[in-house]
Design a protein around this motif. Sequence first.
Motif, PDB file in Angstrom:
ATOM      1  N   PRO A 176       0.778  -1.321   0.049  1.00 14.58           N
ATOM      2  CA  PRO A 176       0.157  -0.091   0.078  1.00 14.58           C
ATOM      3  C   PRO A 176       0.633   1.269  -0.005  1.00 14.58           C
ATOM      4  O   PRO A 176       0.341   2.153  -0.790  1.00 14.58           O
ATOM      5  N   GLY A 177       1.940   1.295   0.805  1.00 12.12           N
ATOM      6  CA  GLY A 177       2.893   2.465   0.597  1.00 12.12           C
ATOM      7  C   GLY A 177       3.673   2.667  -0.137  1.00 12.12           C
ATOM      8  O   GLY A 177       3.632   4.080  -0.983  1.00 12.12           O
ATOM      9  N   ILE A 178       4.165   1.706  -0.896  1.00 11.89           N
ATOM     10  CA  ILE A 178       4.893   1.881  -2.302  1.00 11.89           C
ATOM     11  C   ILE A 178       3.869   2.141  -3.440  1.00 11.89           C
ATOM     12  O   ILE A 178       4.044   2.943  -4.101  1.00 11.89           O
ATOM     13  N   LEU A 179       2.759   1.759  -3.364  1.00 12.83           N
ATOM     14  CA  LEU A 179       1.755   1.893  -4.490  1.00 12.83           C
ATOM     15  C   LEU A 179       1.462   3.483  -4.196  1.00 12.83           C
ATOM     16  O   LEU A 179       1.363   4.271  -5.342  1.00 12.83           O
ATOM     17  N   ALA A 180       1.280   3.885  -2.946  1.00 13.76           N
ATOM     18  CA  ALA A 180       0.750   5.207  -2.926  1.00 13.76           C
ATOM     19  C   ALA A 180       1.988   6.388  -3.229  1.00 13.76           C
ATOM     20  O   ALA A 180       2.004   7.297  -4.238  1.00 13.76           O
ATOM     21  N   GLY A 181       3.158   5.668  -3.250  1.00 10.43           N
ATOM     22  CA  GLY A 181       4.299   6.623  -3.591  1.00 10.43           C
ATOM     23  C   GLY A 181       4.363   6.616  -5.202  1.00 10.43           C
ATOM     24  O   GLY A 181       4.662   7.705  -5.714  1.00 10.43           O
ATOM     25  N   LEU A 182       3.935   5.522  -5.875  1.00 10.27           N
ATOM     26  CA  LEU A 182       4.278   5.339  -7.374  1.00 10.27           C
ATOM     27  C   LEU A 182       3.056   6.352  -7.747  1.00 10.27           C
ATOM     28  O   LEU A 182       3.293   7.030  -8.865  1.00 10.27           O
ATOM     29  N   ASP A 235      -3.464   8.307 -14.387  1.00  6.76           N
ATOM     30  CA  ASP A 235      -3.929   7.888 -12.750  1.00  6.76           C
ATOM     31  C   ASP A 235      -5.246   7.168 -12.751  1.00  6.76           C
ATOM     32  O   ASP A 235      -5.245   6.263 -11.558  1.00  6.76           O
ATOM     33  N   SER A 236      -6.038   7.258 -13.428  1.00  7.03           N
ATOM     34  CA  SER A 236      -7.337   6.408 -13.298  1.00  7.03           C
ATOM     35  C   SER A 236      -6.900   5.011 -13.509  1.00  7.03           C
ATOM     36  O   SER A 236      -7.394   3.944 -12.978  1.00  7.03           O
ATOM     37  N   GLY A 237      -5.959   4.770 -14.577  1.00  9.02           N
ATOM     38  CA  GLY A 237      -5.491   3.290 -14.897  1.00  9.02           C
ATOM     39  C   GLY A 237      -4.895   2.945 -13.527  1.00  9.02           C
ATOM     40  O   GLY A 237      -4.912   1.708 -13.163  1.00  9.02           O
ATOM     41  N   PHE A 238      -3.977   3.831 -12.870  1.00  9.42           N
ATOM     42  CA  PHE A 238      -3.245   3.300 -11.902  1.00  9.42           C
ATOM     43  C   PHE A 238      -4.227   3.047 -10.631  1.00  9.42           C
ATOM     44  O   PHE A 238      -3.681   2.129 -10.084  1.00  9.42           O
ATOM     45  N   VAL A 239      -5.074   3.784 -10.482  1.00 10.00           N
ATOM     46  CA  VAL A 239      -5.963   3.693  -9.202  1.00 10.00           C
ATOM     47  C   VAL A 239      -6.738   2.232  -9.478  1.00 10.00           C
ATOM     48  O   VAL A 239      -6.726   1.737  -8.565  1.00 10.00           O
ATOM     49  N   ALA A 240      -7.180   2.148 -10.674  1.00 10.97           N
ATOM     50  CA  ALA A 240      -7.885   0.755 -10.982  1.00 10.97           C
ATOM     51  C   ALA A 240      -6.798  -0.313 -10.615  1.00 10.97           C
ATOM     52  O   ALA A 240      -7.197  -1.124  -9.698  1.00 10.97           O
ATOM     53  N   LEU A 241      -5.548  -0.368 -11.002  1.00 12.07           N
ATOM     54  CA  LEU A 241      -4.535  -1.370 -10.572  1.00 12.07           C
ATOM     55  C   LEU A 241      -4.379  -1.472  -9.146  1.00 12.07           C
ATOM     56  O   LEU A 241      -4.347  -2.548  -8.831  1.00 12.07           O
ATOM     57  N   GLN A 242      -4.474  -0.294  -8.376  1.00 16.44           N
ATOM     58  CA  GLN A 242      -4.089  -0.366  -7.101  1.00 16.44           C
ATOM     59  C   GLN A 242      -5.046  -0.820  -6.407  1.00 16.44           C
ATOM     60  O   GLN A 242      -4.790  -1.731  -5.462  1.00 16.44           O
ATOM     61  N   SER A 243      -6.188  -0.451  -6.674  1.00 11.83           N
ATOM     62  CA  SER A 243      -7.501  -1.099  -5.837  1.00 11.83           C
ATOM     63  C   SER A 243      -7.524  -2.696  -6.187  1.00 11.83           C
ATOM     64  O   SER A 243      -7.861  -3.161  -5.613  1.00 11.83           O
ATOM     65  N   TRP A 244      -7.287  -2.940  -7.283  1.00  9.58           N
ATOM     66  CA  TRP A 244      -7.111  -4.357  -7.592  1.00  9.58           C
ATOM     67  C   TRP A 244      -6.122  -5.051  -6.691  1.00  9.58           C
ATOM     68  O   TRP A 244      -6.340  -5.954  -6.309  1.00  9.58           O
TER      69      TRP A 244
END
Lengths: 250, 251
Positions: A176-182, A235-244
């Motif tokens: 979670p922390g790494i993805l928020a940074g990315l 950003d939306s693509g990444f947020v989708a990836l992140q929540s998956w």
Amino acid sequence: MTRRRAVALAAFGFGVFLAIWELAPALGLVSASILPPPSVLPQAFLRELSSGVWLSAMLTSLSHYLAGLVIGCLLGVGLGIATGMSLTLDAALAWVIRVLRPIPGLAWVPFAILWFGIDATAAIFIIGVGVFWISYFAAHGAVRAVDRDLIELAEAFGFRRPDQKLVKVILPAAAPGILAGLRTALGQAWMAVVASEIFGVPGLGQRMMQAANLLASDIVVIYMATMAGLYGLFDSGFVALQSWLLRWKR
Amino acid sequence: MEAIIKLEDIGLTFARDGQSTEVLRDFSLEVPAGRFVAIIGPSGVGKSTLLRVVAGLLPPTSGRVTIAAKRNGKGLPVAMVFQDARLLPWRKVASNVGFGLEHGHLSSAERHDKIEAALGLVGLAGYSTRYPHELSGGQRQRVALARALAVDPDILLMDEPFAALDAITREALQGELARVHAATGKTILFVTHSIDEAVFLADQVVAISGTPGRLAAAVPIAAVRPRKRDAAEIADLAGRLRVELLEPPAA
């Protein structure tokens, strides 16, 4: 507030924003050459599109963006995990990092040009430096914050080598922390794209500066909007990836 | 009988920032295979530390630990259950239970069978696809027990596993553990604060006391199994143990 109401309000707000923007030059408050109204933009966009300039500038910038982002983040996350896990490495690099970290990414422009010339490599370098530190500190902090008890759990179940602890516990716990940074890096990298191209490397930034020098402010807005659109897309693509990836979270 | 766990003169001193703290001194204990040993004592006396020494998580400063677990190359000789269930929140129940089986010596079908068997043993068949946050505290602790049982250890180390649960859940899980012990014959080292819990579950109660912690008493509990919590014999044993532990004979 219901979802429909929120969307309606957002659309209304955006409409007001466009209306003020349209009216300001029309009412003579500002000159249209300084602030081109939104109504002239579709035509300007079609001109850039049909000449092929838009597509090639966009693709060129995109290639700088992706290369710089991937290289910078891989190195940043990799080193951040390494210093997060190893106190020895962390101590050894402490002063190096303290010296290099405060240097703004754009301060590397002179060296980027000296080392790589006015070239794609220079742009990739500047973008990479910018996202490196963001992803480094995100990964370092996230790894440090991993619950020691979970690492003890890994040891208790026979995963005692650093690589086993990394895969079994540290990486998923720090995700979670790494993805928020990315995600922050994703936005920061667009800034670096523009900055590096303003110095003459081909791409959206360069085309924007050319247009500005010719006072073609409508073209400038087209490229600003292009960046906003691309950033929104990523950003939306990444947020989708992140929540998956983090679907286990509540 | 051959001891499966043999602790000889264990001493443990933590050193930090030039300060050293002696936690355990001259601790010796032999545990025969299949025995259920409860370790009791006040907080901070080194009970959990002792368990970590047996688990190999902490090397003792002095003395020797010998684990005579027989391994067939699969599973782990020792498995641990902590006070907090300590499940991995990103893994579903089945994957948490299978955690200790991921050392590459099992096919996924074998792993699946062992996971299902362990979940059945703790009464959680059908919970495989839940995430830990969807479970109650008692269910989470059952999953932790299943995770330890899944590796088919010879020795089960339990560090106050039921201390954080409400009284009703705690008694239910104590009953389950007694059943699991009877069914599997595992050797169990069980750290607890509760004399009643110790007497209800264990074949032998080991008391640690003092700073640094030393063996204060080792009392056999000969009551027949399965035990009834309200049996006069159990209450009587607990009462006598209390007296013995609270008024240690002058050294």
